[in-house]
Design a protein around this motif. Structure first.
Motif, PDB file in Angstrom:
ATOM      1  N   GLY A  41      35.529  38.453  50.253  1.00 45.04           N
ATOM      2  CA  GLY A  41      35.658  37.107  49.705  1.00 45.04           C
ATOM      3  C   GLY A  41      35.198  36.943  48.269  1.00 45.04           C
ATOM      4  N   GLN A  42      34.831  38.033  47.620  1.00 41.56           N
ATOM      5  CA  GLN A  42      34.350  37.948  46.241  1.00 41.56           C
ATOM      6  C   GLN A  42      35.270  38.723  45.295  1.00 41.56           C
ATOM      7  N   THR A  86      28.795  46.946  52.841  1.00 42.01           N
ATOM      8  CA  THR A  86      30.168  46.842  53.350  1.00 42.01           C
ATOM      9  C   THR A  86      31.030  46.133  52.320  1.00 42.01           C
ATOM     10  N   ALA A  87      32.060  46.817  51.850  1.00 45.49           N
ATOM     11  CA  ALA A  87      32.884  46.305  50.756  1.00 45.49           C
ATOM     12  C   ALA A  87      33.996  47.308  50.481  1.00 45.49           C
ATOM     13  N   GLU A  88      34.859  46.945  49.534  1.00 42.90           N
ATOM     14  CA  GLU A  88      35.864  47.889  49.072  1.00 42.90           C
ATOM     15  C   GLU A  88      35.443  48.390  47.690  1.00 42.90           C
TER      16      GLU A  88
ATOM     17  N   THR B   7      42.939  29.876  37.759  1.00 49.83           N
ATOM     18  CA  THR B   7      43.487  28.796  38.570  1.00 49.83           C
ATOM     19  C   THR B   7      44.994  28.922  38.680  1.00 49.83           C
ATOM     20  N   PRO B   8      45.579  28.514  39.824  1.00 51.34           N
ATOM     21  CA  PRO B   8      44.877  28.135  41.048  1.00 51.34           C
ATOM     22  C   PRO B   8      44.333  29.361  41.774  1.00 51.34           C
ATOM     23  N   SER B   9      43.537  29.154  42.791  1.00 51.68           N
ATOM     24  CA  SER B   9      43.052  30.293  43.559  1.00 51.68           C
ATOM     25  C   SER B   9      44.137  30.797  44.504  1.00 51.68           C
ATOM     26  N   PRO B 110      38.267  35.888  39.840  1.00 49.89           N
ATOM     27  CA  PRO B 110      38.456  35.925  41.283  1.00 49.89           C
ATOM     28  C   PRO B 110      39.901  36.141  41.710  1.00 49.89           C
ATOM     29  N   GLY B 111      40.829  35.979  40.786  1.00 49.73           N
ATOM     30  CA  GLY B 111      42.225  36.213  41.117  1.00 49.73           C
ATOM     31  C   GLY B 111      42.957  34.972  41.621  1.00 49.73           C
TER      32      GLY B 111
END
Lengths: 114, 117
Positions: A41-42, A86-88, B7-9, B110-111
């Motif tokens: 999620g990051q 735990t991550a990529e 943006t946007p996510s 964040p992409g």
């Protein structure tokens, strides 16, 4: 074409186990080397980098990597992993003469079991 | 300080539509990069800006893709006539460029997750 290979696609370890993730690149010239990590999620975050000098580089969170020019490798290591690792993990290379962009490996998903 | 923002996510669009994806780099960073990350792959380079100009656009897959950075800060990636194969996470990164011409570490945003239906 210049390329970066990460041979381990998915690694599963128990906590406190030692970690080594492989990274190899196909180029005999000057390179800058990076390891990035992406936690669930990051976004991508820099773990460590090598530009020149001591081939053993230390990064954040106890990670280190060794540049071995003769083997075209930049393997990532950690002596004792934690569940939070735990991550990529992505290896990336900036090849001299390829402007500024990074060439990434396909990534290694690390799962650490508690 | 603030990192790279995008943006946007998430963006969901229909095949054939036009989309714009925005990147706001770290303040003071003169170099800006766009990458595309497909599922199960590492990021792939698309285009690099030094200031306002595209210094290297060799990674753009075809002429449906275009990017601008008119004032040397914010950049917009534009995709015309989107196709299902364009579905991916589009990443932006920025870095400093030193007086010597060498560049420093790239910092990623964040992409934007683009889904073309």
């Amino acid at each position: 074409a210049q390329s970066v290979s990460q041979h381990n696609h998915h690694v599963i370890l128990s906590e406190a186990a030692s970690l080594e993730l492989g990274c190899n690149y196909s180029y005999g010239g000057t390179v800058n080397l990076f390891w990035y990590v992406q936690y669930p999620g990051q976004h991508l975050q820099l773990l460590l980098k090598y530009f020149s000098g001591d081939p053993l580089v230390k990064g954040i969170k106890g990670f280190e990597a060794e540049f071995i020019k003769s083997k075209f490798s930049f393997n990532l290591r950690k002596p004792s992993v934690q569940w939070s690792d735990t991550a990529e993990y992505f290896c990336a290379v900036k090849f001299k003469g390829s402007a500024r962009q990074l060439t990434f490996g396909s990534g290694t998903q690390l799962t650490v079991l508690p | 300080g603030a990192g790279v923002s995008q943006t946007p996510s998430n963006k969901v669009t229909e095949k054939g539509k036009y989309v714009e994806l925005r990147c706001d780099p770290i303040s003071g960073h003169t170099a800006l990069y766009w990458y595309r990350q497909s599922l199960g792959q590492g990021p792939e380079f698309l285009i690099y800006f030094q200031g306002t100009g595209a210094a290297d656009d060799s990674g753009l897959p075809n002429d449906r893709f275009f990017a601008v950075r008119p004032e040397g800060s914010v950049s917009t990636l534009k995709i015309q006539r989107t196709e299902r194969g364009d579905s991916a996470v589009y990443l932006c990164a920025s870095s400093l460029t030193h007086a010597s011409g060498s560049t420093d570490t790239q910092y990623f945003g964040p992409g934007t997750r683009l889904t073309v239906l």
